[in-house]
Structure formats: structure tokens, C-alpha cells
Design a protein around this motif. Structure first.
Motif: not given
Length: 396
Positions: A153-166
Motif C-alpha cells: 500500500d505504501e509503495t503504490i501511494r508513493a508512486q501515485e504521489a510522485a505522478g507515476r502510473r502503476v
């Protein structure tokens, strides 16, 4: 005429790859080959003869793009029985090993810069393909029960916060390659819940699931999902032989239609005939025989590590699969010593080869599937001797 110069004509993503003969150390624990003594050679020949007599003339036609229908039906039957998946033959595409299925999905779903999540250590072949197509591969922290849901969950949130699409999470939840663990039922449920909350698909790679020789099966992640958010791939390479190059992809129609765009045609019909006929009549007996052999080799490796490594290292104790995970003290450079060990007679792959971030230099994957049990014991003894005379045990 002078030789034609192709320089400047290659695609930007086309790497230089040499295809020499595979090298093998005297004691080869590097590659996850199966037991050659359990290959069903006679059974495959007999199955092929029967299948060719029945429908060999159909080899005059090109195979359908999704692959030989009776084999897809057999796979669907097996997945319903063994993995509790509600699938039909129409949901399945046969591929040249599970690697092709994974590569098709990577190409169909990944634009350069997209994030693909994996376990913190992941099969190196998949990681290479992800990077070839421009993905940003990010590892997620694990423990012996699998991916840690909070870390996911933290990893996905961090990627989303950085504007990167998972784009998706790739996971091997059963006999994870290279770590060897099997994710618990609770972890699978929580992993799915986290990905559902973020709208992130899961690619479940179940290619080792049949190689269980201890413990209880854990149901597939796919069986917990009724929305089509979990994509699934498996392989017949592990229960017959890598040389047959036969795997499969299970996905919703929308995904299958895109993935097929990156497939050149149907799988080898000649191989499919033999595999379907053989597995239809002998699948579970053969799997049992193979797993008995693998258990003896796993036990031989565990015993040899206990005798020759003792308290100087720790290692996993997998309930199935083809390898275990060795951990030396921090500061030990198994990555830097890998080539030297190979030249002295024992091959392994260091942990850093499996890490998206290059971690794990003090770790290694040791494969026990191909050598005999005695060779496994002798090879671990030799690896300890190599480490001893080169100061590896002292972290030099």
C-alpha cells in the motif's frame, strides 16, 4: 562487396544479446532446471504417436492463435480442480512457455516510464523483459509469508504521489523465485484488497505450483477475484520439461485481444499434441514421481548446508519448487565472488541479480532440481571449501 552496415537501423530498445552455448559449472546450482531422470520421454513418444495417428493430418493447417483447443480444455479442467478458478478454454491462450505470456502482457500494458511492481527479489528473466520495454521496476518488501500488505500500500501511494502510473503488480505467490516462500492465504487476500483499493491489476505467475512435496496447497489469488483484475499464467515446462516450451495465459477478453497482438501465431502444434495426450492420461502420476525426486534433492541440500555452513549462514526451507535462498552475513560479497566460484567449480546466482534496486549482494539462489542428491551434497561441500579457502566465510 563490402559487408552491409546495419548501424543506425536498430530499434532504440534492441539490446545486444549474444547466444553462445550455456556454460555449466561442475556443480551447477545457478539455473532452475528440473530433474532429467524424471522426464517422461517414453510416455511423450507414445503420446505423440497416438495423437498423430488420430489427427496428424491437421498439421497441414496453421494452428489457431490461442492454441490447440483440447490442450486449452485440459488446462481449464486442471485450473478448476487444482486452483479453484472458474475458467473455460476460451479464457486461455497457449504460449511458448509462461515467459512469452508475461512478455505479451508487459508489451500490451506498459509504456516507457510506467511502474511495474514486483517482490523485492524477482525472477531475473521477467525483470529484464520489464526493463527492455521501458518499465520502472519497483520492488515491494516481503517476509516469509509473502508480500507485506502495508508495504504494498505504501509503495503504490508513493508512486501515485510522485505522478507515476502503476500498471500492475507481478507476483509469484507459490515457491517464489528466488526466495522460495509461499504466500499465506491471508497475505493473498490482503494483497488483492490493497490492489483493488488502488485499481492495480495483479499478474499471478503460478508456474511452480505443481512442484509441492510438503505442506498444504494455498488457493490461487485469481480464485478470490471475480472482477477480472487478476491475470494468471502457468507453465508445463516445470511438470514436463523446459524444452517443450509450453505455457498459458488466463485473462479477460479485452486483455487477451491486446496481448495476442504481440504473439506471432499459435504455439507448436506438434508439441501440443504430445503434451495434451500425455497429460490427459498421466499428469498426476508424473507430478507425484517428480516431486518425490525433488524432495530428496531438497533434503540433501538442506542437510549439506547444515553440515558445511552451520551457523555461518541462514537459508530458506521451501515446501516445493527448485531452489532455496542462502543468506550470508552483511558485507559478504557473493555477487563479486560469483564468477570466481564458477571458475572453481560451483555455480550460483547472487541475490543482486534478482533485485530491482541491486540489493542482496550477500545472498544467493541455489537450485537443486537438476543434479542428483549425491551431487547436491558434494557440490555444497565444495562450495563451502571454496568459500573457506577464499576467505568468504570471514567476509573478506
Amino acid at each position: 562487396m563490402s559487408e552491409f552496415n546495419y548501424q543506425g537501423l536498430f530499434a532504440e530498445r534492441a539490446p545486444i544479446t549474444t547466444r553462445g552455448a550455456n556454460r555449466h559449472a561442475k556443480y551447477d546450482f545457478a539455473v532452475a532446471y528440473p530433474d532429467p531422470d524424471t522426464l517422461p520421454l517414453t510416455g511423450l513418444v507414445e503420446a505423440l504417436s497416438t495423437a498423430l495417428e488420430r489427427e496428424g493430418r491437421d498439421l497441414a493447417y496453421y494452428p489457431v492463435s490461442a492454441g490447440y483447443p483440447p490442450l486449452r480444455e485440459l488446462v481449464a479442467d486442471k485450473l478448476r480442480r487444482d486452483r479453484q478458478m472458474d475458467v473455460t478454454a476460451d479464457d486461455i491462450i497457449l504460449t511458448s512457455g509462461s515467459g512469452e505470456a508475461i512478455n505479451m502482457l508487459i508489451q500490451a500494458m506498459t509504456d516507457p516510464g510506467d511502474v511495474l511492481l514486483t517482490e523485492e527479489y524477482v525472477y531475473l528473466g521477467t525483470m529484464r523483459q520489464m526493463r527492455l520495454w521501458g518499465a520502472n521496476v519497483v520492488g515491494v518488501k516481503c517476509d516469509d509469508d509473502g508480500i507485506i500488505p502495508e508495504a504494498l500500500d505504501e509503495t503504490i501511494r508513493a508512486q501515485e504521489a510522485a505522478g507515476r502510473r502503476v500498471k500492475f503488480l507481478y507476483t509469484i505467490p507459490t515457491f517464489q523465485n528466488p526466495l522460495g516462500w509461499t504466500a499465506t492465504l491471508e497475505r493473498r487476500q490482503r494483497m488483492l484488497e490493497v490492489c483493488q483499493s488502488h485499481g492495480v491489476p495483479i499478474l499471478e505467475d503460478d508456474c511452480y505450483v505443481d512442484l509441492r512435496f510438503e505442506g498444504e496447497d494455498v488457493t490461487s489469488i485469481s480464485s478470490m477475484d471475480d472482477s477480472g483484475q487478476v491475470l494468471y499464467t502457468g507453465s508445463m515446462s516445470k511438470i514436463i520439461a523446459p524444452g517443450v516450451r509450453m505455457g498459458y495465459l488466463v485473462a479477460p477478453e479485452m486483455v487477451r485481444e491486446r496481448a495476442l497482438s504481440f504473439k506471432s501465431g499459435g504455439v507448436n502444434q506438434f508439441a501440443a499434441l504430445a503434451i495434451e495426450e500425455y497429460l490427459r492420461n498421466h499428469m498426476y502420476d508424473h507430478i507425484d514421481e517428480e516431486n518425490q525426486a525433488l524432495r530428496a534433492k531438497r533434503d540433501a541440500m538442506l542437510a549439506a548446508l547444515g553440515e558445511h555452513f552451520g551457523n555461518r549462514a541462514t537459508w530458506s526451507k521451501p515446501e516445493g519448487g527448485l531452489y532455496l535462498w542462502l543468506t550470508m552475513p552483511e558485507g559478504t560479497d557473493l555477487a563479486g565472488f560469483q564468477d570466481q566460484s564458477f571458475s572453481e567449480g560451483v555455480g550460483y546466482y547472487s541475490g543482486s541479480m534478482f533485485s530491482p534496486e541491486g540489493n542482496g549482494r550477500h545472498m544467493a539462489r541455489l537450485c537443486f532440481g537438476h543434479p542428483t542428491a549425491q551431487t547436491v551434497s558434494d557440490g555444497i561441500a565444495e562450495l563451502a571449501a571454496i568459500f573457506e579457502r577464499n576467505g568468504i566465510f570471514q567476509g573478506k
